[in-house]
Each structure stands twice: as C-alpha cells, then as structure tokens.
Design a protein around this motif. Structure first.
Motif, PDB file in Angstrom:
ATOM      1  N   LYS A 109       0.839  -1.216   0.000  1.00  0.00           N
ATOM      2  CA  LYS A 109       0.000   0.000   0.000  1.00  0.00           C
ATOM      3  C   LYS A 109       0.868   1.259   0.000  1.00  0.00           C
ATOM      4  O   LYS A 109       0.650   2.176  -0.806  1.00  0.00           O
ATOM      5  CB  LYS A 109      -0.919  -0.019   1.232  1.00  0.00           C
ATOM      6  N   TRP A 110       1.852   1.298   0.909  1.00  0.00           N
ATOM      7  CA  TRP A 110       2.653   2.516   1.035  1.00  0.00           C
ATOM      8  C   TRP A 110       3.743   2.609  -0.029  1.00  0.00           C
ATOM      9  O   TRP A 110       4.226   3.709  -0.343  1.00  0.00           O
ATOM     10  CB  TRP A 110       3.207   2.642   2.453  1.00  0.00           C
ATOM     11  N   PHE A 111       4.129   1.481  -0.605  1.00  0.00           N
ATOM     12  CA  PHE A 111       5.037   1.508  -1.763  1.00  0.00           C
ATOM     13  C   PHE A 111       4.323   2.204  -2.928  1.00  0.00           C
ATOM     14  O   PHE A 111       4.841   3.161  -3.517  1.00  0.00           O
ATOM     15  CB  PHE A 111       5.429   0.075  -2.130  1.00  0.00           C
ATOM     16  N   ILE A 112       3.104   1.771  -3.212  1.00  0.00           N
ATOM     17  CA  ILE A 112       2.331   2.367  -4.302  1.00  0.00           C
ATOM     18  C   ILE A 112       2.058   3.848  -4.025  1.00  0.00           C
ATOM     19  O   ILE A 112       2.192   4.697  -4.916  1.00  0.00           O
ATOM     20  CB  ILE A 112       1.006   1.582  -4.522  1.00  0.00           C
ATOM     21  N   ARG A 113       1.744   4.166  -2.775  1.00  0.00           N
ATOM     22  CA  ARG A 113       1.450   5.568  -2.421  1.00  0.00           C
ATOM     23  C   ARG A 113       2.679   6.446  -2.636  1.00  0.00           C
ATOM     24  O   ARG A 113       2.568   7.598  -3.084  1.00  0.00           O
ATOM     25  CB  ARG A 113       0.981   5.639  -0.956  1.00  0.00           C
ATOM     26  N   GLN A 114       3.848   5.920  -2.306  1.00  0.00           N
ATOM     27  CA  GLN A 114       5.077   6.719  -2.478  1.00  0.00           C
ATOM     28  C   GLN A 114       5.503   6.803  -3.944  1.00  0.00           C
ATOM     29  O   GLN A 114       6.118   7.791  -4.360  1.00  0.00           O
ATOM     30  CB  GLN A 114       6.197   6.186  -1.580  1.00  0.00           C
ATOM     31  N   LEU A 115       5.161   5.796  -4.742  1.00  0.00           N
ATOM     32  CA  LEU A 115       5.385   5.900  -6.190  1.00  0.00           C
ATOM     33  C   LEU A 115       4.503   7.011  -6.769  1.00  0.00           C
ATOM     34  O   LEU A 115       4.938   7.796  -7.617  1.00  0.00           O
ATOM     35  CB  LEU A 115       5.067   4.566  -6.885  1.00  0.00           C
ATOM     36  N   THR A 116       3.263   7.085  -6.279  1.00  0.00           N
ATOM     37  CA  THR A 116       2.343   8.150  -6.706  1.00  0.00           C
ATOM     38  C   THR A 116       2.898   9.515  -6.303  1.00  0.00           C
ATOM     39  O   THR A 116       2.862  10.476  -7.083  1.00  0.00           O
ATOM     40  CB  THR A 116       0.946   7.944  -6.072  1.00  0.00           C
ATOM     41  N   LEU A 117       3.441   9.587  -5.087  1.00  0.00           N
ATOM     42  CA  LEU A 117       4.049  10.835  -4.608  1.00  0.00           C
ATOM     43  C   LEU A 117       5.193  11.273  -5.530  1.00  0.00           C
ATOM     44  O   LEU A 117       5.279  12.441  -5.913  1.00  0.00           O
ATOM     45  CB  LEU A 117       4.570  10.636  -3.174  1.00  0.00           C
ATOM     46  N   ALA A 118       6.052  10.316  -5.888  1.00  0.00           N
ATOM     47  CA  ALA A 118       7.192  10.631  -6.770  1.00  0.00           C
ATOM     48  C   ALA A 118       6.695  11.209  -8.095  1.00  0.00           C
ATOM     49  O   ALA A 118       7.277  12.147  -8.649  1.00  0.00           O
ATOM     50  CB  ALA A 118       8.029   9.378  -7.011  1.00  0.00           C
ATOM     51  N   ARG A 119       5.588  10.653  -8.581  1.00  0.00           N
ATOM     52  CA  ARG A 119       5.002  11.155  -9.827  1.00  0.00           C
ATOM     53  C   ARG A 119       4.469  12.582  -9.630  1.00  0.00           C
ATOM     54  O   ARG A 119       4.650  13.460 -10.474  1.00  0.00           O
ATOM     55  CB  ARG A 119       3.881  10.214 -10.278  1.00  0.00           C
ATOM     56  N   GLU A 120       3.812  12.802  -8.481  1.00  0.00           N
ATOM     57  CA  GLU A 120       3.247  14.133  -8.190  1.00  0.00           C
ATOM     58  C   GLU A 120       4.329  15.207  -8.129  1.00  0.00           C
ATOM     59  O   GLU A 120       4.113  16.337  -8.553  1.00  0.00           O
ATOM     60  CB  GLU A 120       2.479  14.104  -6.856  1.00  0.00           C
ATOM     61  N   VAL A 121       5.479  14.838  -7.570  1.00  0.00           N
ATOM     62  CA  VAL A 121       6.541  15.845  -7.392  1.00  0.00           C
ATOM     63  C   VAL A 121       7.624  15.755  -8.472  1.00  0.00           C
ATOM     64  O   VAL A 121       8.610  16.482  -8.440  1.00  0.00           O
ATOM     65  CB  VAL A 121       7.177  15.760  -5.970  1.00  0.00           C
ATOM     66  N   ASN A 122       7.431  14.827  -9.412  1.00  0.00           N
ATOM     67  CA  ASN A 122       8.348  14.656 -10.548  1.00  0.00           C
ATOM     68  C   ASN A 122       9.801  14.423 -10.118  1.00  0.00           C
ATOM     69  O   ASN A 122      10.717  15.142 -10.515  1.00  0.00           O
ATOM     70  CB  ASN A 122       8.254  15.866 -11.490  1.00  0.00           C
ATOM     71  N   LEU A 123       9.986  13.399  -9.271  1.00  0.00           N
ATOM     72  CA  LEU A 123      11.337  13.018  -8.847  1.00  0.00           C
ATOM     73  C   LEU A 123      11.569  11.541  -9.150  1.00  0.00           C
ATOM     74  O   LEU A 123      10.631  10.742  -9.131  1.00  0.00           O
ATOM     75  CB  LEU A 123      11.516  13.256  -7.345  1.00  0.00           C
ATOM     76  N   PRO A 124      12.848  11.159  -9.410  1.00  0.00           N
ATOM     77  CA  PRO A 124      13.171   9.736  -9.565  1.00  0.00           C
ATOM     78  C   PRO A 124      13.022   8.999  -8.239  1.00  0.00           C
ATOM     79  O   PRO A 124      12.839   9.621  -7.181  1.00  0.00           O
ATOM     80  CB  PRO A 124      14.626   9.750 -10.043  1.00  0.00           C
ATOM     81  N   ILE A 125      13.112   7.668  -8.294  1.00  0.00           N
ATOM     82  CA  ILE A 125      12.876   6.839  -7.112  1.00  0.00           C
ATOM     83  C   ILE A 125      14.092   5.980  -6.778  1.00  0.00           C
ATOM     84  O   ILE A 125      14.859   5.599  -7.658  1.00  0.00           O
ATOM     85  CB  ILE A 125      11.633   5.932  -7.309  1.00  0.00           C
TER      86      ILE A 125
END
Length: 255
Positions: A109-125
């Motif tokens: 759940k929180w892996f997916i949420r943080q991937l979404t966050l990275a997309r929102e802020v346009n940063l690599p992971i």
C-alpha cells in the motif's frame, strides 16, 4: 571524482566524527553523496544535512519495514519537503520480505502511495527490494515506474531481473557486496550490464567492502568497489569513476 549515490550519514554510527568525515571526502576524491531517508525521522535528519553540507544531496521516503508508521500526514510532509532544490529523489521505498514486517499488504500500500508521490513531485525513485523480486517488479510495471526513472538500490537479484530493470531504463546501485567472495551472481550482473546504467553506492554505515567487511562503511571505501568493477569490465578505474559520476548526475538530474 566519485559520487556516492546512497548513504546514511545521519546514522548514529557517525555521531563521533560525522562533520570531520563529510568535510574530508572531497580531499579523498569523493565529490558528492546522497543521504537517503528510511523513515520520517531519518528523512528529517536528511533535510538538516543537505542545508548544512554543500556536498550532500538528499532523498526522502519511508523504507518498507518502517511503513507501519506512515500515514497521509507523513506523505504531505514528504511532498512539502520534496521541493527543496537539493532533494533529488523519493526513497528508499519498496518491499522487504526478508524481515516481513509490517505485513505485505501494508508494505505494498505505502510503496504504491510513495510511487504516486514521486510522480506528483516529478522526482526519480530509489527502490529497496529484498526477497520480493516478483511483487516489486509487478507493482513498478503496473505503476509505470519507468516514467519516473531512478535506481534499484543494492541490487541483489540475478541477470534476468537485471535485464527487466535495465530495459525499463533504471540504474543499478552497486556497492561493497560486489567485493565479497560469495557475490558470484552480482559479478555476473556487473559483467553483463552496460556501465552507462551503473551507479556507485555505499549504503554506509552498512556493507563495507573487502578488506573492511564487517567494519563501519563510508564513502572512502568506494575505491575498492571501483577497482572490482574495473577488473570485471576490463576498463580503467578512471573510466569507471568518470562514467558512474555522470550516471549519478543524470539519474538525480543534477546540473
């Protein structure tokens, strides 16, 4: 100059000599370091460090084994901090079934949420994946993570999994484990992969290379990793350092 793409200098192992060590790195051929958060607390530490040390960049995020503590308030804080010019990635995030805590559904759940966050802020992971190869890859493909880019930190799988990530455009983070006698699989991956997708990392204070295995690790030990890559790839150490430095800056979008 070497770029250490993954370190934990806020760790208590560096309480005695952190400042002295970080200030000495440049004189030992280490140009820059990315300090990586693994919880909200260590991400807060990272934010302090990037303001204090010119040669330190930051990544912020919550490690899979710390996701029981994460909530939307934490995500909001991460989002606010990610606009800092020296925050270069969201991480380390992912799945860890070795420790298997919290439960796998919470981790996912929180892996997916943080991937979404990275997309929102346009940063690599920065991806942490341990004993969770299939689930990590499945989630990353479903979430179109190749559009974000980034690194599979402390890469520990075989050639087939390496191929998947390399084809998605990810970098593989290679550190001290490469020098271990039992690292046959990792040596094969390094031999196989293009050096243009390899970045150096320590994960310090952990995973010190031979001959310092078992001791506290630091960026100063990366010369042993460089030497091992140079011998596997049959190119000069200078070339390894130059290319991996460029890779790190491209990956983290550092001008």
């Amino acid at each position: 100059m070497i770029f250490d793409t993954h370190a934990h200098y806020d760790d208590e192992a560096f309480e005695e000599d952190r400042e002295e060590l970080l200030k000495s790195l440049f004189h030992h051929g280490i140009e820059a370091v990315t300090n990586v958060g693994a919880s909200i607390k260590t991400s807060q530490n990272t934010m302090k460090m990037i303001d204090q040390y010119p040669n330190v960049y930051g990544a912020i995020g919550v490690h899979p084994n710390e996701t029981a503590e994460l909530d939307e308030e934490g995500i909001t804080w991460l989002k606010e901090q990610s606009s800092h010019p020296k925050v270069v990635a969201i991480g380390e995030i992912g799945l860890d079934y070795y420790w298997d805590e919290p439960d796998r559904e919470t981790q996912k759940k929180w892996f997916i949420r943080q991937l979404t966050l990275a997309r929102e802020v346009n940063l690599p992971i920065i991806i942490h994946s341990r004993d969770a190869a299939k689930d990590t890859l499945d989630i990353m493909k479903a979430e179109k993570s190749q559009e974000l880019g980034g690194v599979i930190h402390c890469f520990s799988y075989g050639k087939e999994m390496a191929r998947e990530y390399l084809n998605m455009g990810f970098y593989l983070g290679i550190g001290g484990v490469l020098t271990f006698k039992n690292a046959k699989k990792l040596k094969e991956v390094v031999e196989y992969m293009p050096i243009e997708q390899l970045v150096l990392e320590t994960d310090c204070p952990y995973l010190a290379p031979v001959p310092n295995r078992g001791k506290r690790n630091s960026s100063l030990n990366l010369s042993y990793v460089v030497s091992e890559i140079s011998s596997i790839k049959n190119i000069s150490e200078e070339e390894v350092i130059r290319i991996t430095n460029e890779n790190a800056k491209n990956m983290y979008r550092i001008k």
